[in-house]
Design a protein around this motif. Structure first.
Motif, PDB file in Angstrom:
ATOM      1  N   CYS A 243      20.707  69.796  39.579  1.00 24.97           N
ATOM      2  CA  CYS A 243      19.984  68.747  40.323  1.00 24.97           C
ATOM      3  C   CYS A 243      20.374  67.663  40.492  1.00 24.97           C
ATOM      4  O   CYS A 243      20.301  67.055  41.172  1.00 24.97           O
ATOM      5  CB  CYS A 243      18.287  68.836  39.792  1.00 24.97           C
ATOM      6  N   LEU A 245      19.196  64.723  38.695  1.00 34.24           N
ATOM      7  CA  LEU A 245      18.260  63.816  38.961  1.00 34.24           C
ATOM      8  C   LEU A 245      17.318  64.084  37.601  1.00 34.24           C
ATOM      9  O   LEU A 245      15.917  63.383  37.637  1.00 34.24           O
ATOM     10  CB  LEU A 245      17.280  64.721  39.871  1.00 34.24           C
ATOM     11  N   GLY A 246      17.978  64.532  36.525  1.00 28.25           N
ATOM     12  CA  GLY A 246      16.713  64.647  35.211  1.00 28.25           C
ATOM     13  C   GLY A 246      16.089  65.643  35.432  1.00 28.25           C
ATOM     14  O   GLY A 246      15.131  65.531  34.913  1.00 28.25           O
ATOM     15  N   LYS A 247      15.728  66.385  36.279  1.00 27.80           N
ATOM     16  CA  LYS A 247      15.106  67.613  36.304  1.00 27.80           C
ATOM     17  C   LYS A 247      15.324  69.015  36.140  1.00 27.80           C
ATOM     18  O   LYS A 247      14.400  69.900  34.754  1.00 27.80           O
ATOM     19  CB  LYS A 247      13.818  68.253  38.178  1.00 27.80           C
ATOM     20  N   CYS A 248      16.662  69.039  36.346  1.00 24.54           N
ATOM     21  CA  CYS A 248      16.439  71.089  36.148  1.00 24.54           C
ATOM     22  C   CYS A 248      16.759  71.456  34.706  1.00 24.54           C
ATOM     23  O   CYS A 248      16.813  72.846  34.785  1.00 24.54           O
ATOM     24  CB  CYS A 248      17.884  71.347  37.140  1.00 24.54           C
ATOM     25  N   GLY A 249      17.089  70.365  34.238  1.00 22.21           N
ATOM     26  CA  GLY A 249      16.986  71.081  33.128  1.00 22.21           C
ATOM     27  C   GLY A 249      18.660  71.068  32.206  1.00 22.21           C
ATOM     28  O   GLY A 249      18.353  71.984  31.315  1.00 22.21           O
ATOM     29  N   ARG A 250      19.616  70.964  33.347  1.00 22.13           N
ATOM     30  CA  ARG A 250      20.888  72.186  32.885  1.00 22.13           C
ATOM     31  C   ARG A 250      22.001  71.454  32.557  1.00 22.13           C
ATOM     32  O   ARG A 250      22.431  71.749  31.356  1.00 22.13           O
ATOM     33  CB  ARG A 250      20.969  72.914  34.306  1.00 22.13           C
ATOM     34  N   TYR A 257      20.966  63.646  29.024  1.00 21.21           N
ATOM     35  CA  TYR A 257      20.886  63.915  29.624  1.00 21.21           C
ATOM     36  C   TYR A 257      22.249  63.527  31.126  1.00 21.21           C
ATOM     37  O   TYR A 257      22.542  62.364  31.367  1.00 21.21           O
ATOM     38  CB  TYR A 257      19.741  63.898  31.150  1.00 21.21           C
ATOM     39  N   LYS A 260      21.926  61.549  33.978  1.00 21.09           N
ATOM     40  CA  LYS A 260      21.164  59.933  34.201  1.00 21.09           C
ATOM     41  C   LYS A 260      21.376  59.494  33.381  1.00 21.09           C
ATOM     42  O   LYS A 260      21.894  58.562  34.061  1.00 21.09           O
ATOM     43  CB  LYS A 260      19.902  60.641  34.296  1.00 21.09           C
TER      44      LYS A 260
END
Ligand code: FAD
Ligand code: SF4
Ligand code: SF4
Ligand code: SF4
Ligand code: SF4
Ligand code: SF4
Ligand code: FES
Lengths: 277, 287, 339
Positions: A243, A245-250, A257, A260
């Motif tokens: 992502c 964007l700091g969302k998908c956790g990968r 993160y 980010k």
């Protein structure tokens, strides 16, 4: 509804083959307004997509001081890079970004800068290098050490020549032993030993280093011996991302993160991270 | 149980095995997979009605130890997976020390006590409670009263459905699939280094958990196990959304018996079903 | 805000009324597997003493697969088309407190800096009416996370089953208040009743570990032998993360497509799967199940707290009940607490 996952459309304006498996795309956003509004800092990255194939992550390889094009340089490795390679001038891709933090340009001003990179690791380093060179007066001595396995693996060959020709920049281009051609006039040797030979002073200096983990591993002690402080050695991480964007956790390494809080970290920060990169 | 511990201790002390993959007790009566590496560990090994897991799944994940064999506690039903792995050249007989109990059936629901109404469906037609291939065995066979086999009734019911009814039935089931691939991970015979669903270029199967992607995945999984599935029902057990994967597997196994007289995992000498061709093979199904 | 009493019959009438207004009504399915959008009140399964469903209800806020946008492409160019807007209002009825509590926890990651409006819209459009829980088993540990059988986090209102079969309706948020005002004809004043909540068959789970202490251990023990034993038996199947109400990892892929048209999807993914962090070069920072399992524990009980001040777990126990090899997350916390 605002959609953070939706890219802007960009057009491939020019294709430059760097090596047999590495290519640079010069891009412009389709919408001139979007292009005008787009701003980024050296070290940030984007998510590039071919519709129907997917997205992947590359740093923005062109400097923020030259906004006519946005450039990315990528190596052919998998699904999306394969699809990107099939594109022609005039084709459309998706681009979202810029994401992540950046090189500490302000902090670098008034200092000696040493750029050290290997292979395709030059892509992010090239961005900050031009950024610094375009503001040349604000920095002190500039040293560039770049290496690749073989002569044919060197990327941005034209620009390497330009840097070499600059009087106020010390440029050392090297290839691994055995990788030279008969007419090769540059250095021969691994990046860490060239850095050792060139011996830039660590006094009032910042080193930016990017390349294969093994190169970084062996250059670190050299830099420390030269007096570089850990917080003045700066690198970028390449964890797998989706992502940005700091969302998908990968991309996390410990509680950081990379997309980010990174991808740019200094060596003090790196040492605080668990060994999962 | 004392027998098992003694066997285990002796194997570990003598260095015959590097470790033993077995069961240990957990909360209540539940047992969980446990790797015994020391004599103290061996004390923890148990085998009960709750020893449900097919431990041969670990054979595909662990590296051959530097010295000694891998000790494996494995029920007669699960042992077929070991046989199949040997048939398919994934394991070597001489690398595994097989400790196979005489089994008096295991539970269906591991959180509830074992009784007539809580027996795994695979046990209802089990012919291998006394194992035939082992390096060590223990336990005694007891008479167990079994409930009726509802699974076979359900298979008959689905067989009798019209094509559109079958479609509806499976659509309702597959719709629930979340693509966790637990069914694959728990299966001892799903051992491909790179599963077809993980291949990105070209992408054969959508990774999205849509009806289309789910059908593709579940059918491919079943097909890749046809003539290979040994009926341990681990896939069915671990599926978080209760998709009756066993119906497909069992139907396929029944087909392998009726059409090719083949039962997966019966003999390590026998060639595999998909690896052999006989002139008498029925080819009607290829249209 | 005012509390009310609502009878079981009136819940049915209310639900059918809500459905008639064009809303979705989501409740646990009768099979106990997942949550479903029901078509009629007769499908409702409100049971305060049932085991948490196998799948949590996060699917309705963060779907297992969801289009982000669609594209149409030809040699003249590309056109991006938005996915259909998220407008449907949804009433969630009978969620367990440990399910509802996950919503604000997830909001944190979906809203730091960049905002995931797909998630936000769904939360915005929902009214969550949870049900005071009268269940517990060996794998529940809500109380160790600071929640309880009647925790209100994430709920707009909460029902409590009464001895006479009616429900005490406690309004928690403005949103809940506004919602029930629209259906006041089904509600009764509380004063009119002289009734008690049903006795719970199952006691509230005991506090099993001290989260602060566990966090302290995790801070200091990224490297520890403890992790190896867990990694040895874990199958790396991802079941635990898919059923979990708070796991939120996803993949972004283009699927169901050809050159001319298709969509970009956001699909559930899991840190337990072996390809999750694998680089194109083949390098994999978490190259074994031990490292992957450690990530799960560290993320839930340390990283998320470092970052967002929340534990990424509500103690519902789903992951453990469903784990094929019996890895017990609450039990692991208990063991860490005792180190
Ligand atoms: C911040 C950052 C900056 C970067 N900058 C650059 C850059 O400037 N230039 C550059 O060239 N690269 C860069 N990279 C790396 C780049 O992102 C990857 O090389 C790229 O995403 C690969 O994409 P792909 O689709 O071609 O490969 P994929 O097809 O995704 O993967 C390639 C290989 O990885 C394996 N693989 C991984 N995941 C899967 C899966 N789900 N299914 C199957 N196989 C899988 C397979 O072996 C496959 O062949 C950067 C990465 C980061 C994080
Ligand atoms: S497909 Fe299922 S029943 Fe068959 S061997 Fe694999 S896990 Fe066992
Ligand atoms: S275990 Fe069940 S939900 Fe998971 S992939 Fe297999 S069929 Fe789907
Ligand atoms: S902990 Fe259990 S459910 Fe989770 S990945 Fe491991 S085996 Fe699967
Ligand atoms: S980690 Fe397990 S117990 Fe915690 S919220 Fe997720 S499923 Fe529930
Ligand atoms: S535990 Fe794993 S799958 Fe769950 S949110 Fe954390 S990283 Fe993602
Ligand atoms: S790339 Fe998605 S969280 Fe970092």
């Amino acid at each position: 509804m605002e959609n953070i996952y939706k890219p802007d459309l960009a057009e491939v304006k020019e294709i430059i083959d760097e090596t047999a498996d590495t290519r640079t795309l010069r891009l412009q956003f389709k919408d001139p307004e979007v292009h005008k509004a787009f701003s980024f800092k050296a070290g940030q990255f984007g998510e590039y997509s071919v519709f129907g194939e997917g997205e992947c992550t590359f740093c923005i390889a062109s400097p923020p001081t030259r906004m006519e094009y946005i450039e990315c340089t990528f190596k052919l490795v998998g699904k999306v890079t394969n699809a990107l390679r099939k594109l022609n001038v005039g084709d459309t891709i998706g681009l979202r970004g810029p994401y992540g933090n950046s090189f500490p340009l302000e902090q670098m001003k008034g200092k000696n800068i040493v750029f050290i990179s290997g292979g395709i690791g030059l892509a992010p380093v090239r961005c900050i290098t031009w950024n610094v060179l375009d503001l040349r007066n604000e920095f002190k001595d500039i040293t560039i050490v770049y290496g690749a396995r073989r002569v044919e693996d060197l990327v941005y060959k034209n620009e390497l020549e330009q840097w070499k020709a600059m009087k106020d920049v010390k440029t050392y281009i090297t290839v691994d032993p055995g990788g030279e051609t008969p007419d090769w006039k540059g250095e021969v040797g691994f990046v860490p030993s060239i850095v050792e030979k060139v011996a830039p002073s660590g006094e009032n200096s910042i080193a930016i280093i990017c390349g294969p983990p093994i190169m970084i591993k062996f250059t670190m002690p050299v830099l420390q011996k030269l007096g570089f402080k850990e917080e003045n050695i700066i690198t970028t991480l390449e964890n797998r991302m989706k992502c940005g964007l700091g969302k998908c956790g990968r991309c996390n390494v410990g509680n950081v993160y990379v997309c980010k809080d990174g991808p740019v970290f200094n060596y003090t920060q790196m040492k605080a991270l668990p060994d999962e990169y | 149980m004392a027998e098992l511990k003694e066997i285990a201790k002796e194997l570990l002390t003598s260095g015959t095995v590097a470790y033993i993959i077995g069961y240990a007790s957990e909360k209540n009566d539940k047992t969980v997979p446990f790797i015994a590496r020391t004599v103290e560990d061996a004390e923890k090994l148990v085998f009960t009605h709750h020893s449900v897991n097919n431990l041969s799944v670990y054979l595909k994940r662990i590296k051959k130890p530097e010295s000694g064999k891998v000790g494996l506690v494995v029920k007669g039903c699960d042992l077929k997976a070991v046989v199949a792995l040997i048939q398919e050249s994934q394991s070597k007989r001489e690398d595994i020390y097989i400790i196979s109990p005489k089994c008096n059936t295991v539970v269906s629901d591991n959180t509830k006590p074992w009784n007539k109404d809580n027996i795994a469906s695979k046990c209802l037609s089990c012919e291998v409670r006394t194992p035939s291939l082992f390096d060590a065995t223990f336990g005694e066979i007891e008479t167990v009263e079994l409930p009726s086999d509802e699974q076979i009734e359900l298979i008959k019911k689905v067989e009798a459905m019209s094509t559109s009814e079958k479609w509806e039935f499976w659509k309702n089931e597959f719709e629930k699939c979340v693509k966790c691939y637990a069914c694959r991970q728990a299966c001892p015979l799903c051992y491909c280094d790179q599963c077809i669903v993980d291949k990105a270029s070209p992408r054969w199967i959508d990774s999205s958990a849509t009806v289309q992607g789910n059908f593709a995945w579940n059918m491919i999984r079943a097909f890749h196990l046809s003539g290979r599935c040994i009926g341990c029902e681990e896939c069915n057990r671990v599926c978080p959304v209760d998709i009756p994967l066993s119906l497909l597997n069992r139907k396929m196994s029944m087909f392998a018996v009726s059409e090719y007289d083949y039962k997966a995992g019966t003999s390590i000498e026998e060639p595999t079903l998909v690896g052999t061709y006989k002139l008498t093979d029925n080819e009607d199904f290829i249209k | 805000m005012k509390d009310y009493i609502i009878t079981a019959e009136n819940i049915q009438l209310l639900v059918n009324d809500v459905l008639k207004q064009g809303w979705d009504v989501v409740s646990e399915s009768k099979t106990g597997v997942n949550f479903n959008a029901i078509k009629d009140a007769s499908e409702l399964a409100i049971k305060s003493d049932s085991k948490p469903s196998k799948l949590s209800m996060k699917d309705f806020f963060f779907p297992k697969t969801e289009p982000l946008f669609f594209y149409r492409q030809s040699h003249d160019g590309v056109e991006l088309v938005d996915a259909s807007p998220i407008e449907k209002k949804t009433l969630f009825l009978g969620a367990k407190p440990c399910d509802a509590a996950a919503i604000p926890v997830l909001s944190k990651v979906f809203n730091w800096d960049y905002k995931d409006e797909f998630y936000n819209k769904r939360v915005e459009n929902s009214v969550v009416v949870s049900l005071k829980c009268n269940y517990s088993d060996d794998y529940c540990f809500c109380t160790s996370i600071g929640l309880s059988q009647k925790a209100e986090q994430g709920s707009d209102a909460m029902l409590t089953e009464q001895q006479d079969g009616s429900y005490f309706l406690h309004i928690v948020t403005e949103k809940g208040d506004e919602f029930f005002k629209m259906y006041s004809q089904y509600l009764k004043d509380t004063q009119a009743e002289n009734n008690k909540p049903v006795e719970s068959k199952y006691p509230e789970p005991a506090v099993k570990f001290d989260q602060g202490k566990v966090k302290g251990w995790l801070d200091a023990n990224f490297e520890h032998d403890f992790w190896n034993n867990l990694g040895d038996v874990c199958l790396g199947c991802g079941q635990c993360t898919f059923v979990c109400p708070t796991c939120h990892c996803f993949d972004i892929v283009d699927e169901n497509c050809n050159y001319h048209e298709g969509g970009r999807m956001k699909n559930w993914d899991s840190c337990q799967l072996c390809l999750f962090t694998k680089h194109a070069s083949g390098h994999n920072p978490r190259d074994g199940q031990t490292k992957r399992y450690r990530q799960r524990i560290q993320h839930k009980f340390k990283y998320y707290e470092d970052k967002f001040n929340e534990v990424l777990c509500t103690g519902c126990g789903r992951c453990t009940r469903g784990c094929g090899v019996g890895i017990d997350i609450g039990g692991i916390m208990e063991r860490i607490d005792k180190f």
